[in-house]
Design an enzyme around this catalytic site. Structure first.
Site, PDB file in Angstrom:
ATOM      1  N   ARG A 117       0.942  -1.190   0.012  1.00  0.00           N
ATOM      2  CA  ARG A 117      -0.107   0.008   0.109  1.00  0.00           C
ATOM      3  C   ARG A 117       0.866   1.202   0.078  1.00  0.00           C
ATOM      4  NH1 ARG A 117      -2.470  -4.210  -0.408  1.00  0.00           N
ATOM      5  NH2 ARG A 117      -4.502  -4.513  -0.276  1.00  0.00           N
ATOM      6  N   SER A 160      14.261  15.666   1.202  1.00  0.00           N
ATOM      7  CA  SER A 160      15.539  14.828   1.685  1.00  0.00           C
ATOM      8  C   SER A 160      15.025  13.684   2.387  1.00  0.00           C
ATOM      9  CB  SER A 160      16.420  15.444   2.601  1.00  0.00           C
ATOM     10  OG  SER A 160      17.462  14.527   3.069  1.00  0.00           O
ATOM     11  N   GLU A 169       1.944   1.652  -3.529  1.00  0.00           N
ATOM     12  CA  GLU A 169       0.874   2.156  -4.203  1.00  0.00           C
ATOM     13  C   GLU A 169       0.882   3.519  -3.973  1.00  0.00           C
ATOM     14  OE1 GLU A 169      -2.605  -0.485  -4.667  1.00  0.00           O
ATOM     15  OE2 GLU A 169      -3.676   1.319  -4.232  1.00  0.00           O
TER      16      GLU A 169
END
Lengths: 151, 151, 151, 151, 151, 151, 151, 151, 151, 151
Positions: F92, F118, F95
């Protein structure tokens, strides 16, 4: 009996013990009082057991006591490492996603709009479908529809 | 209208025409007199139409006549090119194979012995499962069991 | 002798024992009363033996008794992990699929329509073809044609 | 008609013309006086035609004359680009190599010693095998055995 | 102006028009009355617009009317095709998942048990965090926790 | 107790000991006087401890003394080996980068210009967000903006 | 001259125009008043120009005016798509990271502690090093050290 | 102490011993009388030592005598196995090749013509560059230019 | 004739023109006064021509004048994109590196010590070796040995 | 001494013993009365020895007797697992195939027509080529030409 160092080793021990003792998956499901489908997925290292269920698994398969906490902790899941699976039965499932997946996507979107069928709030069931031309495997899946919402 | 050079171009033209004309997949299924599930798979380039069905598709979407033979020829199938699919809905189907696939394998073998669930002699159905906690997608698959035989 | 923990270890033990004892594959086939072709595939971990055959394999190769259930359980099959095989003999088979596969596809579709040659309801046979210009390998395959059907 | 720039474009034009004109692969084989098997492989861009054959292909499919030299030049061959093929028919061939390839390797070595079955000095034949339980595809391959020699 | 054939082309046209017209993402968000975050994701082809929003996008960017249905249909989502992203900003997000992902997994499981943070019932917000040592990017994510349940 | 040969073995030992002793991540964070988030990342082999912290880790988990220098040396970091992660929770996160990453990139560039957030001068925090429709995971990230400068 | 649709097309046009006009990279650097090193990276689509610099680039290479905004917007960077680069010069740079990278990592950590050499706050310089045994390429890199900090 | 079976095991033993004994890389370089840069690369298994140097390494790290021939034999080199490195410091080096590599290629060709910077006749040096805004890593590389010559 | 935009297009035009005009590679080599081996590599886009040679190539193949600078600029080289080549002739070369490469490495190290055979200061020659059992391809390579030196 | 379980272990034992005993590859070749080139390839697990040769190898390296049958059985060959080799010497061989392979293909086809250079009926030879500008590696290959034939 050596102490278990991770869930993967516990999974290996369950697979070995089940074959050695000749226990069926149905027996295991009866012991933990869940469906056969969920029970097998959990024994193969994909789901977390409750404390009571973990105790029954350890007893049923004569596992070292150190298996207990590993069986109750959320495991690192998933069995596909990138490439399609080589095993013919697993490949057929992969092929169904490849050949029919885009059609499934279209039909879910036509019925429900933009979103997905959950693979978490999900269950499945396998049954034999008697058929004179050769019995069929019936594989039923049910997953909650989760819509995308604008924010 | 230019002549079609392969099935992939016909598929693209169907997708474009369906969205432009606002035709639902249900309408297409009615026109070719098959299930919605099979019809979408066929329109997306995975199945071969009969001559009569091909004519109806060409008429419904106002395609060039050169689409006719392409729609009737066995296509090059499959939509997954190695890596897992990036689309979230398709990925959930892939994840189900990854997380629950080995359990499905165990249960089919326990029930049927060594062999596979066919992905050719296969059909599926999608339905809405009303549920107060949020409706669910019901995805039912049925494939013939094919046993390995010694020779 | 240590207990076997999975089919892969049983396969390794068979390979080691066969070389150490100098048993030919033909001898193994005679023992299990199947073709050489199927027998080798099964010994290499791709097929499930019957209980009687498993007993003969254990006896022939002096394996630990824990091999018995593993030999009878449907194994996780397939030997290719994504990239083409590096072994020259196996690569030639892969190359045949790469160079001639699309032609095979066309000809099967021309003769049978849309569908596949089954790799499950399948058998093969290897024979020496004497030839003055150098003997040839004859590799015959026979697989049931499975048609796609609309649903 | 535009001039052809490479063999791949000629192959595309043949595929398009064959479908549009409804020519069977058998007709093409008759025209070039070779087996259907070799003819399809050659039309799909895997083999080089003789000058006479190239002329017949150009005539049969009404191709631009610039196709002539391309059809006679050794092409860049092979259709698999690393990952297993997604098309179900081609995948079954790949699976046969995956599941039965190691057994084929063992049996060729047992019969012939160290070496390979040539994929160059090679031919194949496809036939329908009538069978009351459903017709079968018979795929026969014959390749010269090439031994490794010490040097 | 040519008709759009798929959502990807519409996305390309929006990107080109936004740069050419010098419209800020904030302006687009104001037009469709959603957050900047969701609006950019939707313009980049990841979300479906409502009919009213689609009309505003077409007007704002002077797009061909055929863009309208494409903007409202659930798109094929996802921008990562397997390998890590090469763009340094996107790679830093990938690196955060690689370096801190397992820690995030541990902490979510410790707090919530077995399950996931939804990427569907999900929203995010980006803000500038003023800091004398150099301003910081604040990236806040909120996703519903979905527990695995036994069945 | 055997001497540790690398940081990876120390990480494995910490994971095993934590589960066996039933220590929570919160307890570990208290011991080393850092946030839970940083502490878990460090225990999972991604960060270097100070000498004092290393001593507390060794004591808390009863590790061999040879763990001390390994815990203080900059480790080889990162847990993703190319392919997307198979674990559903980690996927997840992947994704989110795939679906929302390009939008995040656009918005950071619109606010800050060319550069990156960063992943080194970086921190994150996880919290439970109570919600009647189901609690949510709140994942807050803060990273210094680093601009590209011409040279 | 057609309008530019993305930065990639602008990069292609610069590469084509520079070769056609025979402009050296040194000339381009003089025009935009930056180092040759940064200028080439920017022209190859890796950096954003200021408005004044973009104007000079458009003039120098006779580009369509629509190139102006594209040259000033933070581009999608990076040229390596996963596999090692095939070009021999680029591969040597990759090999240096492969052979000497772990040594560089050790030495930076020994000198600076845990952290990285920034690839954002970074510059490089290329010079010819005269040498009787054959001139050498001198490639000097300078990047800010960024330490990991506990939080 | 067990006998070493390959160079990789010797490398592992050096890494373990250096951390356990708290020897700095500078000390090792002094012992073998080479630069720190080359010494670390050699200790990490990338370079061959002379017989005298090998003896000093074995003494310094108390290694089994069987390490001696392994340290003097040309090793199998390289640490990158295809995918970009996951470690953040190593990834920054990879990113520099990805973002600035094509610019480096252009500038070397503009200065030297067609050819490469050797990665064999090559040396590098790492130094701290004091800087009020934060110290910088200076990484200087020098490789012989090797021109392509027509033949 | 349209202007060339990159070296790749020039390469494509040379390939097309050579086949259309029926020019042999020997003729091309004579025109540019180099070996056939180098000439083909250069025509296929791997080497840079001198100004005089570029003029002869343009004349011989009737190319647009914009090809001239592209033929003289160091090209982006290499034809293998990661996976082994599918073409059978190219694959045999790849297989030789796979099967005999480690032996070649051992023998070069035994004769020359640590270092490589240069692929830059390199030439090769192909000849027919008459043989009653079937003619053989003789492929001779010569590359400068480049030793690794300590620094 | 433990019994060998496969050829790979035998290969590892040979490599270890040769370095420990300081035997040169030339000595091994003398013992088995074949060329150095073939002998090294065979010792590295790529070729099958005769019974007499296997006996000499076992004696020369003091191997366990169970090595005998493994050394005589056709091994699983090939050392490249998909990605290009990381070792610089092996990579240069791979680069030669990448940069010069297509030229080699063209010239073999121009001289011999469609077919391949066999990698089975193949031999190679390595020699030092004295040269005042630095000695060169001479690598000569000879493989039978195998033509494709129509069938």
């Amino acid at each position: 009996m050596t102490a278990f160092k991770n869930r993967q080793d516990v999974t290996g021990a369950i697979i070995t013990a089940r074959v050695a003792k000749g226990v069926s998956w149905g027996d295991v499901a009866t012991a933990v009082e869940q469906s056969k489908e969920w029970t097998v997925a959990a024994c193969l290292g994909q789901m977390a057991f409750t404390s009571v269920q973990a105790g029954k698994i350890v007893a049923l398969f004569d596992l070292d006591e150190t298996a207990l906490p590993w069986l109750q902790i959320p495991p690192s899941k998933g069995s596909l490492s990138g490439a399609p699976p080589a095993d013919p039965l697993l490949y057929r499932l992969h092929e169904i996603v490849s050949v029919f997946g885009p059609a499934i996507k279209e039909l879910i979107h036509e019925e429900f709009g933009d979103g997905i069928m959950s693979a978490i709030d999900f269950k499945f069931e396998i049954a034999r479908e008697a058929n004179p031309a050769g019995d069929r495997v019936s594989l039923n899946m049910s997953g909650k529809f989760l819509p995308y919402k604008a924010f």
